[in-house]
Structures are given as C-alpha cells and as structure tokens.
Design an enzyme around this catalytic site. Structure first.
Site, PDB file in Angstrom:
ATOM      1  N   CYS A 400     -26.366 -31.953 -47.808  1.00 42.76           N
ATOM      2  CA  CYS A 400     -27.113 -32.469 -48.988  1.00 42.76           C
ATOM      3  C   CYS A 400     -28.577 -31.913 -48.902  1.00 42.76           C
ATOM      4  CB  CYS A 400     -26.622 -33.846 -49.322  1.00 42.76           C
ATOM      5  SG  CYS A 400     -27.070 -34.709 -47.704  1.00 42.76           S
ATOM      6  N   HIS A 444     -27.739 -39.763 -47.773  1.00 42.55           N
ATOM      7  CA  HIS A 444     -27.913 -38.880 -48.751  1.00 42.55           C
ATOM      8  C   HIS A 444     -29.105 -38.229 -49.255  1.00 42.55           C
ATOM      9  CE1 HIS A 444     -25.682 -36.177 -51.690  1.00 42.55           C
ATOM     10  NE2 HIS A 444     -25.970 -36.890 -52.873  1.00 42.55           N
ATOM     11  N   ASP A 460     -28.435 -34.760 -59.075  1.00 46.99           N
ATOM     12  CA  ASP A 460     -27.738 -34.664 -57.591  1.00 46.99           C
ATOM     13  C   ASP A 460     -27.191 -33.258 -57.413  1.00 46.99           C
ATOM     14  OD1 ASP A 460     -26.799 -34.668 -55.282  1.00 46.99           O
ATOM     15  OD2 ASP A 460     -25.724 -36.709 -55.497  1.00 46.99           O
TER      16      ASP A 460
END
Lengths: 644, 305
Positions: A400, A444, A460
C-alpha cells in the site's frame, strides 16, 4: 517446627516460581547465579550436608551487591530493587537455620509476587502468580502443621486462598484509586510497535508481519461499511524521493468541516505505542479527551500514549474538509523533489493535458493502476534512486505504501494538491465482545487530494489494484504462499473462534481489571448505589465490608470448633465435665466417659459412685441406641444432682 | 457378665498369671471369629495360653510346630494310595481341628505359611480337587518370634492383615512371676482343667457378638481414628477399611465380654492396640516393632467426638 527436607524443597520451589518470570529481564549473570544457588541449596538438602559458613555468605552477599551496583551504576530504582531482592532472597535460602528464617522467606516470596506485575499485567501472568501464591500458601501451611500429608495441606491452602477472594474483591472495588499510576511506569514497559510518522517503501509491509493489537473500537449504534473504516493516523506531506514525512503545518487555521453528515459514535481503547497520535475515523468532530486536532485532521494527544487509554469520539463520514485550505498549505501539497522521477512527472503532465478536470486525472491514474498489471505484494523488489519511476514502469509490484506514495507524486506532478495519510483500515469484528480489533497488520496508507469546492477527498489507490484488501482484509488480498502472522492467515474455524474468545477475554480484563481507574470506579460505585463517592466514604465502606467478611469467616470457624452435634445428652455430659475441670480434674479429649469416671474415682473417692452412675448412663444413652432413650430423664436428674 | 465366659476367664487366669488383659484380648479375638497372632520371645507362655484356652473352652486342639522344611501337605493332609481298596484315601492334616496353635509360624517357608493363611481365611481346605470344610468354630493362634531373629521368614504385611489381632505377652510382673516359680508345674495344671463351655455355647456367643449395637456416635469416633491415621504423616500407611471393620468387630466382642450390648469408645480404645499394631508402621523407625506405642499415640491424638 523442624526444617525438614520436604519443607526446604517447598521453599526452594516458592523462590524458583516467584523469580522465574523475572529471569527474562534480570541481568544474565544474576539469573545464572540464582539458578546455581538454588541448585546448590537443593544439593545440600538432598545430601544432608551442612550449610556454608556465615563468613562465606557475607562475602558472597557483599560481592553480589557490588556487582549489581556496577551493572546498574546505581543502587536505587525499581530494576535494581527487584534484582537485589531476588538475589538476596536466594542467598537467604543458604542461611536457613531457624523457623524465623523460613517465615521471612515465605513473606518475601509473597512480596516478590507483586514485583512481577511491574513487568506484565496479562492474564497468564496473573494466573501464574495465583498458582505461585498457592504453592507459597501450601508451604506455609506445611510449616505450621508439620505432620499432615500433602493433600490435606493443599486443601487448607486452597481454602485460605478461596477465603481471600471475597476480601480482595472488596478491596479491589473499594480501595480509593489515585490519578495516574501509583508507581512510575517506565516508557519501555511495553514493547512498542506501531505506525511511525515517516513512510518509506517497506514501512507498512514490515508492520503487516505483526499481529499485535493496535486498538479496539466499539461503535454506538450502526457500524459503518467496511470500506469506510479508515482510521486516520499521521498525515504525511513532505517527500524527499524515498521517504514521506509529516513536515510542519504552516497555518494556524483550525480544520473545518462543511456539509458534514452521517455521524458515527465510537469508543477506542488504544494500546500504548509511545507516540502522541490517536486514531479516529475520517473525519473527527468530537473527542472525549483533550487532544489537539491538527489542521490536517491528525489527532494528537498532549503526551505520548505510554499507557492504555480509552476515549470516545464522533466522526462524520460525509464531509467537505478544509475547502478553504490556505494557499501556503496547498503549495506544500504540490511540492516534489527536484529532478527526480522524470518519467512519472511526464506521464502525469500528459494526463493533465488531455483531461478537462482534476477528477478525470484521478480516474485515469486509478485506471492506470488497475489495467497496467500492477501487483499487490508483501515482498516487492528493491527500488532505485528514482523510486517512483522504478515502481511505475519497471517493477510494478508493491504494497500500500508504494501505491499511496506514487499516486500522490503523480497527482502533484499533474498539479493536483495531494498528501499521504497513514493509519489502519478494516479490522476484525469480535462478536463475543461486540467490538472491532485492529492489529498491526491492518496498517494501511492511502491518499487525499484537494479539489476546488470539495476540499480533501480520500482516494485509496490500493482499492484500485486490490479491492479485496479493503473489502476483506490482508489475507484475502494476498495469495496463500505469503508468510503472514499466523492468526492473519489461519482458516481453521476452531483457531479463529479461539482467537476471538481470547481477545474478548483480554479486552474485558483490560477494561475492568487493569483499566479500573478513578473514573471507572466512580461510575461503577455510582451504579451500585453509592451516593457520595468520596475517599472517606470508600474507606468507611471498605472497612465495613472487611469487618463483615472477617466476621462471617470467624463465625463459620467458631461453629466448627463447637462440638458438631451438640444434642442434649452431650450437653449434659459436657456440663459435668466442665464442673470437674473447674475442680482441677479435666478430661483428656480422647478419654472415654467410663475411663474418666474410673480415673476420677481414684482421685476423689467421694465422687466415685455418682460419677460412675452418670458416666454409665451417658455411655448407654449416647452409644446405646434408641432403646435406651427412657433413661434420659434419670440421666438429667443425675447430672442436676451432681455436686462437687 | 455371661456366666460361662466368667468361668472361662477365671480358670484361665489361674494358669496364666498376671496377664488378664491379654487373656481377654485372646477371648475377644475368638468371639469375633478372628485369628490371633502372638509375637514374643520364646518361653513367655504363648503355648500355654493356647493350650489353656483350648482346654477351658472344650475345643479340639492341635499344635503344629512350624519348621523350615515343612511342606503344605504336612499341615493340610495328604491322599495316600490304599492297597486293599485300590483308592486314594485322604489323611487329614493337623489343621482339621477347632483350635490350632501354629507355633513359630515365621520359621516355615512362605509357601507353607500361605497354605495355613488361606485355610484360615476360607475356613476350608482344597486338596486334589476336593474341598473339605474345616470344623467350626475354627480358631488359629499363631505365634511368631520377633522378626529380627535369624533363620525366620517374617510374615508379609498382606498376610499379617489376615490376623484380627496381634498381641504381645511380655514378661510377667514380679508378683506373678513369684507365683509361677513357686507354683505347680503348668503342665499338670493344664491336665487338670475342665471345659467350662461347649461348642454350641461358644457358637451362640459368637452370634451374640454380632448383635452388639454400634451407634452413629461411635462410628463417628471410629472414622475420626481412621481419618487421622491416613492424614497424619506419622504413619507409612493409614488404616485400611478392613482394619476399620476389624476394629468394630473386635470392639463388639470386647463389649460383650464386659457384659454390655452396645459398644462405647473405651471398647475401641481397648482393642485398638491389638487390632492396629500390626497394621501401622512408623515413618521414622521402620525397624522397631513399636506398633503398640503407635496405636496408643493414635488413641491419644483423636478426641472422642
């Protein structure tokens, strides 16, 4: 009382059990020395050899104290205190000569139990200490009642412990709590791991290897959709080519939310992580504790969180955040390191030229991630100097942090203000305890872009490449062949259930035992009906309850002491015995009535006849069965008539 | 007191001087249908006691002197081929009698000992596939030299348990010994004894023993004793449930001898040394045969409830 070998083994076991948990953090030489001393003491007992001389012991003791002083550079403080205590207790075993020494050892072992809680307050520690306490009690009972076998000794110890439970409960609930810990908890009491305020390739994937709990959250009312569960942590603005940093906000303007709807209330129990930031859902509007909400909506406690804290908050899930962001802040959100990643910047500029609005650029970028065979993986290849270029055009594999970082770089290159937000996403629902638990592997990173009129909007990019990560968690997003923490990848329903149960238990323990502080005590006592929760009142209640419990126990014990079935025959006979006892002719406990009468007869021939008659009637009534009950009246008459 | 018993005791006391307690215990054992083990040095009157009891109670008497070369058949009997009839005929061994004196039982080999003890336990003899009952009443008095003498096979604990009681006679006191030394020869005295009871009366008494009342209060006391023997670290093992049963059986007989129809704690205390001494072992000195002292300590340690 004699210091027999079994008693000595018991004492050695006490010392061993009570110091064993300390072995991990004592200096190595102390642990080794203690084990050696215990083994020596065991050998001396086993072989029946004499103890070492007092002078030798004195020498060893002085040497040990000096060595501790040298190791720690001081003789004060908690660490040193615990080390000294354990070493001296172990040495004390070697000069165990009298009952008094044994008593001292028992008391000291009980005291060392407390010191174990300096280092760990978990349920296993508490259970182990309970077991240790049982062993200590059994040894103590052994000391007091020499000629009992193991089982009845253990029974007495268990009964003593059981009697202590209501007392300790009363003390636990009512003992006035003080604000803050009674003894200073060290900063390093908890091995801290968690989100930092920098992000480089590898930061997040490292965190995902840990299944330590970050925090637990309970929601009031409806729980938001999983893809809205973004727990906001540090917001990162400044990029130097490899690492993202928070930098300094160059505005004093308070963060503002416009047109905000969909409020969600929740409570968070945050594990200590030694950093000041708190985690809240995007975007926070109300907080129960005085914390500072930075202009980029990052929530900061007034001091690092080094003890477990609990706070409630309200967040608004739909919002326009900082639509009036000052230009100098927007300038920060556009800055890029000079001369790095030329290909990415070129690509972004290309997109910007072809697009009619920033929204189109964003869509293009997301589509690019989605369609260009990017891969979501825990073990991405190493990146070179132009890290974003390498990632975008060569390796195309990342976690991520790669996606969030690259996306923000692309946006900035396309002239759209953007920043990286780190935190936790998703979590696991514990239906037993009714809360979400967020672990380190839920860490994250995502991006926020600033759009005219809409303010900061969450994008995202990971969701574009791997929607499963957001929908179902890390395990679903990665393949089977990836080494994740055991609990993150297990599919066994039994183990999953076990984990849920254990975590629920730990949560209750944290909330009600460890977290029973001033406020909880106040709330709990008020709910129990105490009208004026004050120190004085609590102390009075505490004393009253202890007196009541001790009174009850005393009554139970007294009842046992009194002859169990004190029927009329027995009572009358005991009356006679008491009369004789006052006359200096007591009956031995094991002496039967007839034997007693015969013995008295030699000492007081004048009483012989009457007493023999009474004793014979008593024996007939008590041991003769129903048929003899007619003699009862005659017996009572005889007893009444009996005079000295 | 029952009259015939009174006469039995009086007559026995005339021959065995200065040992009223041991005589009563021996009788108790007989009435409770148990067997008696007398452990003492040679020459203190073990054989005489057995002999006198047999004569006084009118029982058939057999004495078996145990030796190390004795075989089970020497006790139980053996089948011998008859030339005239061409059959085997069983020749009953000395065990087929109402009262057996097994003298110096610890001189025999364990094999022979166990033949005797099995016969005692089952009241019958099985030999060559045929079971023959032993006469009733059947009472064994075994004598044993103190086990630390050489050339003996001490009875193992499990065998000791078959005896209801173990008693010691001990030396007579000065007065009794004077009487013994100046009196008539014991053998002549025994020859002149007359039976004071017949078999039917004895069997009837044995039945009466079982009717003696045992109250719950007394059972409390017995259980307190058993519990203490098990919980105390003084003894290697506690008393077994069988020991508890033996204790009550013996106490019933003792109460009957005392002319009572209910057991009182004193009865338990009176028989406890006999019943428990061979079943208790001190933790501290395993060697010493101080069972009597242990039993007395046990009595003193337990309060009567």
């Amino acid at each position: 009382m004699k210091l027999t070998a079994p008693l000595l083994y018991g004492l050695i076991a006490c010392i061993l059990m009570v110091s064993a948990p300390h072995a991990a953090h004592l200096p190595l030489w102390v642990s080794v020395l203690c084990v050696a001393l215990l083994a020596w003491r065991f050998y001396l007992t086993y072989s029946g050899r004499p103890l070492p001389s007092r002078w030798l012991l004195l020498g060893v003791t002085v040497a040990c104290v000096l060595a501790i002083a040298i190791t720690f550079h001081t003789l004060f403080g908690r660490e040193v205190g615990v080390t000294l205590l354990i070493l001296l207790v172990t040495l004390k075993l070697l000069e165990l000569r009298t009952a008094r020494d044994a008593t001292v050892l028992i008391y000291l072992s009980s005291f060392i139990i407390i010191t174990n809680f300096f280092y760990s307050q978990s349920i296993p520690t508490a259970l182990f200490m309970l077991l240790t306490l049982l062993v200590i009690m059994a040894t103590w009972v052994h000391m007091q009642t020499g000629n009992l076998t193991f089982k009845p000794r253990l029974r007495i110890a268990v009964i003593l412990l059981l009697q202590a439970i209501p007392l300790s409960l009363v003390i636990f609930v009512l003992f006035p709590r003080v604000q803050g810990p009674l003894w200073g908890m060290p900063q390093d009491a908890y091995a801290s791991s968690g989100l930092s305020d920098t992000m480089a390739p590898g930061t997040m994937s490292n965190l995902s290897l840990s299944d330590a709990v970050a925090f637990r959250a309970t929601f009031d009312g409806k729980v938001p959709e999983r893809q809205q569960l973004y727990w906001r942590g540090p917001v990162l603005w400044d990029f130097d080519g490899t690492t993202w940093k928070r930098g300094r906000n160059i505005t004093t303007q308070r963060p503002s939310l416009a047109d905000a709807t969909t409020p969600v209330g929740y409570a968070v129990t945050l594990e200590p992580h030694n950093k000041p930031w708190l985690f809240v859902l995007d975007m926070p509007s109300k907080l129960s504790i005085p914390a500072f909400v930075a202009p980029d909506f990052q929530v900061l406690n007034d001091k690092p969180v080094n003890a477990r804290i609990r706070y409630t908050a309200t967040s608004l899930l739909d919002y326009r955040a900082n639509a009036d962001e000052p230009p100098q802040q927007l300038q920060r959100a556009l800055a890029l390191p000079q001369g790095l990643n030329p290909r990415s910047r070129q690509l972004a500029a290309e997109w910007r030229r072809q697009a009619d609005s920033p929204e189109t650029v964003i869509r293009t970028a997301l589509a690019h991630f989605n369609q260009q065979e990017f891969e979501y993986t825990l073990e991405p290849p190493l990146l070179g100097f132009n890290s974003v270029d390498d990632f975008m055009f060569t390796t195309k594999q990342g976690f991520c942090e790669h996606y969030a970082g690259s996306f923000v770089v692309l946006m900035r290159a396309a002239g759209i203000p953007a920043r990286v937000v780190t935190g936790y996403q998703g979590g696991e629902y514990n239906d037993l305890g009714g809360y979400y638990v967020l672990r380190q592997y839920d860490a994250h990173a995502w991006a926020e872009v600033w759009l005219q009129n809409r303010g900061w909007v969450r994008i995202d990019p990971t969701a574009a490449i791997s929607p499963e990560r957001i929908q179902s968690g890390l395990n679903a997003a990665l393949g089977d062949n990836v080494i994740l923490p055991f609990f993150a990848r297990t599919q066994s329903p039994f183990l999953l259930k076990l984990r849920v149960n254990l975590d629920a238990l730990t949560n209750q323990w944290n909330q009600w035992v460890l977290g029973y502080d001033t406020e909880r005590q106040f709330a709990f006592l008020t709910r129990l009906g105490m009208e004026d929760v004050s120190w004085k009142n609590m102390a009075l209640n505490l004393l009253a309850w202890i007196a009541l419990l001790v009174g009850i126990f005393t009554l139970i014990m007294l009842r046992r002491l009194v002859v169990r079935r004190k029927d009329a025959v027995q009572a009358a006979w005991l009356k006679v015995c008491r009369k004789l006892e006052k006359a200096g002719l007591p009956r031995a406990p094991h002496e039967g009535a007839m034997d007693y009468a015969a013995r008295i007869a030699t000492a007081r021939p004048d009483l012989a006849e009457d007493l023999h008659d009474i004793a014979a009637r008593y024996a007939a009534l008590r041991y003769g069965g129903e048929a003899e009950m007619e003699g009862m009246a005659a017996f009572k008459d005889a007893v009444r008539a009996f005079k000295l | 007191m029952s009259h015939p018993l009174h006469a039995v005791i009086t007559q026995t006391e005339q021959v065995i001087l200065g040992k009223p307690r041991q005589i009563r215990l021996a009788l108790t054992c007989l009435l409770a249908r148990g067997h008696l083990l007398i452990e003492d040095l040679p020459g203190v009157g073990k054989t005489t006691l057995a002999h006198v009891l047999a004569r006084t109670l009118g029982l058939q008497f057999q004495r078996i002197q145990f030796t190390s070369d004795m075989l089970p058949a020497d006790i139980l009997g053996v089948s011998i081929y008859q030339r005239d009839s061409g059959e085997f005929k069983f020749h009953a061994g000395p065990i087929f009698a109402q009262m057996i004196l097994a003298d110096e039982v610890n001189r025999a080999t364990p094999k022979t000992q166990s033949a005797l003890l099995e016969a005692m336990e089952e009241q019958q003899v099985t030999s060559e596939g045929e079971t023959r009952p032993l006469p009733a009443p059947f009472f064994v008095i075994a004598t044993q030299n103190p086990t630390n003498q050489i050339g003996t096979f001490p009875l193992p604990e499990s065998q000791l348990d078959r005896f209801l009681m173990r008693i010691q006679l001990g030396y007579p006191d000065a007065q009794a010994e004077r009487g013994l030394l100046s009196g008539v020869d014991r053998r002549d005295l025994i020859a002149g004894l007359t039976p004071q009871m017949n078999t039917a009366e004895l069997t009837d008494l044995q039945l009466q023993v079982r009717q003696v009342f045992v109250s719950p209060a007394l059972l409390d006391y017995v259980q307190a004793i058993l519990r203490h023997s098990r919980e105390s670290a003084r003894y290697v093992h506690g008393l077994s449930p069988r020991a508890g049963l033996s204790l009550i059986a013996a106490a019933r007989a003792w109460a009957l001898l005392d002319g009572r129809n209910a057991v009182i704690p004193e009865d338990i205390q009176a028989v406890l040394p006999g019943v428990a001494s061979h079943r208790l072992q001190s933790v501290q000195d395993v060697q010493a045969s101080d069972g009597d002292r242990l039993a007395r300590e046990l009595i003193e340690a337990v309060a009567i409830p």
